[in-house]
Scaffold this active site. Structure first.
Site, short mmCIF file in Angstrom:
data_model
loop_
_atom_site.label_atom_id
_atom_site.label_comp_id
_atom_site.label_asym_id
_atom_site.label_seq_id
_atom_site.Cartn_x
_atom_site.Cartn_y
_atom_site.Cartn_z
N GLU A 1 0.82 -1.23 0.00
CA GLU A 1 0.00 0.00 0.00
C GLU A 1 0.84 1.27 0.00
O GLU A 1 0.66 2.15 0.85
CB GLU A 1 -0.96 0.00 1.21
CG GLU A 1 -1.97 -1.13 1.15
CD GLU A 1 -3.10 -1.04 2.16
OE1 GLU A 1 -3.03 -0.22 3.10
OE2 GLU A 1 -4.08 -1.79 2.00
N GLU B 1 -5.43 -8.44 -0.21
CA GLU B 1 -6.14 -8.14 1.04
C GLU B 1 -7.60 -7.92 0.69
O GLU B 1 -7.92 -6.98 -0.06
CB GLU B 1 -5.57 -6.90 1.73
CG GLU B 1 -4.19 -7.12 2.33
CD GLU B 1 -3.72 -5.95 3.18
OE1 GLU B 1 -4.54 -5.28 3.83
OE2 GLU B 1 -2.49 -5.71 3.16
O1 AHR Z 1 -5.01 -5.87 7.14
C1 AHR Z 1 -4.90 -4.72 7.92
C2 AHR Z 1 -4.21 -3.57 7.17
O2 AHR Z 1 -5.02 -3.17 6.11
C3 AHR Z 1 -2.90 -3.91 6.51
O3 AHR Z 1 -1.83 -3.80 7.38
C4 AHR Z 1 -2.82 -2.87 5.43
O4 AHR Z 1 -2.09 -3.31 4.32
C5 AHR Z 1 -4.25 -2.54 5.11
O5 AHR Z 1 -4.48 -1.17 5.13
#
Ligand code: AHR
Length: 507
Positions: A173, A302
């Site tokens: 990210e 994610e």
């Molecule tokens: O999964 C929790 C967080 O969400 C992770 O650390 C990040 O990559 C995302 O913003």
């Protein structure tokens, strides 16, 4: 009552389902590692401190691949802190989650845990405070056989053979202003390209060569970012020829303050599909612009439901605070099931998807320190999809009604159809997002003579019901009578109002 017709034909293939569509994610965050998968002294822990009760639940979920160690954590992590004698490892301020990191668990422990759990590792490298050289050295530590400083250090630390890590995420990210040392798209794209080249040289294989490592470059961290989708284009234009995947992340949330909270939440699955379609188009645009024959796929590394608006209640600067321990309701499970359907329906381009996360932190599995485990509501749709959503995804055509929500229009009945030729099975995953029971006619004639082997559903009158340590089985899947298959491969299915459903047919 309107009967929804869903038609699926085995020749109308979407694509092969990669087993990594059912991957997951473990970050050094809260109690995911410490108190989650690792708890020395716990009655169920082995000699390395790995909780075997947790491993057996992860095995039940059929997770093939786990991304590690972050997440936001990775952007401030020096992997060297987590190797060598434990007594000498430094305690550090962990800035991403305002916690203390003891470094008791690091790369070697993760690799050992993966081996024990039967899981392949997906490593993320630090593109925040870290340099391309740090990434290369971690790669050398993990993948080079011997005879160099870091490969011999690994051997000295007890791992004679290289770990052979195949999947590498180049940062996390990097477009988010919450990310440690976030970058703009040009800067990140250039840094990621330099890193990718160094990893390729160390791997001594070209991007599309058999056995080459697979590199994931950071796409936009969600579609609400002001830089989306321009970020994705710029990053890809800088890195396209050296990487295999562009990452996507997306979390959905039930917002009681929204105009129509339930419908707005139920619109998530179709919104995720639109997000994937736009990112796919961006990849194709860059491929065309570069006149490239190389294909880049999506690593949706994610995805989940996450109540991000919940305030932090744990103090800062403690080790393994109970962070992001969302309790998943029946309502969350309904949306979660729809998100899984979306991933299956986009399996031609989404080759990796990591449920974020796996244990304690926005997770299907919860643990108590020193105590037991609980399967959250979301555990079940994931388990069925990972066990049976195999082979190929098949296009389905439906005449179901639509509903308005904050994202636009979405389907009342949300489905995915999979065909596993090796097992001679056709599986249908269905979410009914209607307040009333719905009649569905499935038309599956091309598969030949089908018999329904299983019809499982999850339904609850209480949208807020959850599984907790006090009531671990409040929401469970129920086995129904298998449905009859009539001539022409037709089957009538009655879906309970607001329900998740799974049908398994054999031929
Ligand atoms: O999964 C929790 C967080 O969400 C992770 O650390 C990040 O990559 C995302 O913003």
């Amino acid at each position: 009552m309107h009967k929804t017709k869903i038609f699926a034909d085995k020749n109308l293939k979407i694509g092969a389902i990669d087993q990594n569509l059912y991957a997951s994610f473990l970050e050094h965050l809260g109690r995911a590692v410490y108190g989650g998968i690792y708890e020395p002294g716990h009655p169920a822990a082995d000699k390395d401190g790995f909780r075997e009760d947790v491993i057996s639940l992860i095995r039940e979920l059929n997770v093939p691949l786990v991304r590690y160690p972050g997440g936001n954590f990775v952007s401030g992590y020096d992997w060297r802190d987590g190797i060598g004698p434990k007594a000498k490892r430094p305690r550090r301020l962990e800035l991403a989650w305002a916690s203390i990191e003891s470094n008791e668990f690091g790369t070697d422990e993760f690799m050992k845990w993966c081996k024990k759990a039967g899981i392949a590792p997906m490593m993320a490298v630090n593109m925040g405070t870290g340099t391309p050289k740090d990434a290369l050295e971690l790669f050398e530590y993990c993948n080079h056989p011997s005879g160099t400083y870091y490969s011999d250090l690994r051997r000295q630390n007890g791992a004679e053979k290289p770990y052979g890590v195949k999947y590498w995420c180049i940062g996390n990210e990097m477009d988010g202003d919450w990310q440690i040392c976030a970058l703009d798209a040009e800067r990140y794209g250039k840094k990621a390209m330099q890193t990718a080249r160094m990893l390729r040289w160390a791997d001594a294989k070209k991007v599309d060569e058999a056995g080459a490592v697979q590199l994931v470059v950071c796409g936009s961290c969600n579609c609400d970012m002001p830089t989306y989708p321009e970020w994705d284009r710029v990053v890809l234009e800088n890195t396209y020829e050296e990487v295999n995947y562009l990452s996507m992340h997306r979390y959905y949330e039930y917002r009681p303050s929204s105009k129509d909270p339930l419908l707005d939440f139920l619109g998530s699955a179709d919104n995720m599909g639109e997000f994937i379609d736009t990112v796919r188009a961006t990849i194709r645009y860059v491929q065309a612009k570069l006149r490239s024959k190389h294909n880049v796929y999506i690593s949706f590394d994610e995805w989940n439901i996450w109540t991000q608006s919940a305030p932090r209640t744990e103090p800062d600067w403690v080790q393994a605070p109970a962070l992001l321990e969302d309790k998943y309701t029946f309502r969350d499970m309904l949306v979660f099931g729809g998100l899984l359907n979306t991933l299956i329906n986009h399996c031609d381009v989404v080759k990796i998807a990591c449920l974020a996360q796996l244990v304690n932190v926005i997770a299907p599995i919860m643990t108590q320190n020193g105590g037991g485990t609980v399967k959250q509501t979301t555990f079940y749709p994931f388990r069925y999809a990972a066990a049976y959503g195999r082979g190929e995804a098949v296009r389905s055509i439906s005449d179901c009604a639509l509903f308005d929500n904050r994202f636009g229009k979405a389907r009342r009945i949300n489905e995915a159809v999979t065909h596993n030729a090796a097992a001679r099975e056709v599986c249908v995953f269905l979410c009914n997002y209607s307040e009333s029971a719905e009649e569905v006619e499935l038309e599956l004639r091309s598969f030949g003579d089908l018999a329904c082997k299983e019809f499982v559903s999850m339904h609850s009158a209480d949208m807020g019901a959850c599984n907790t340590f006090a009531a671990p089985e409040a929401v469970l899947p129920v086995q129904n009578e298998p449905v009859a298959v009539k001539g022409g491969g037709r089957a009538d299915v009655r879906l309970q109002p607001m329900s998740w459903n799974f049908l398994r047919f054999r031929y």
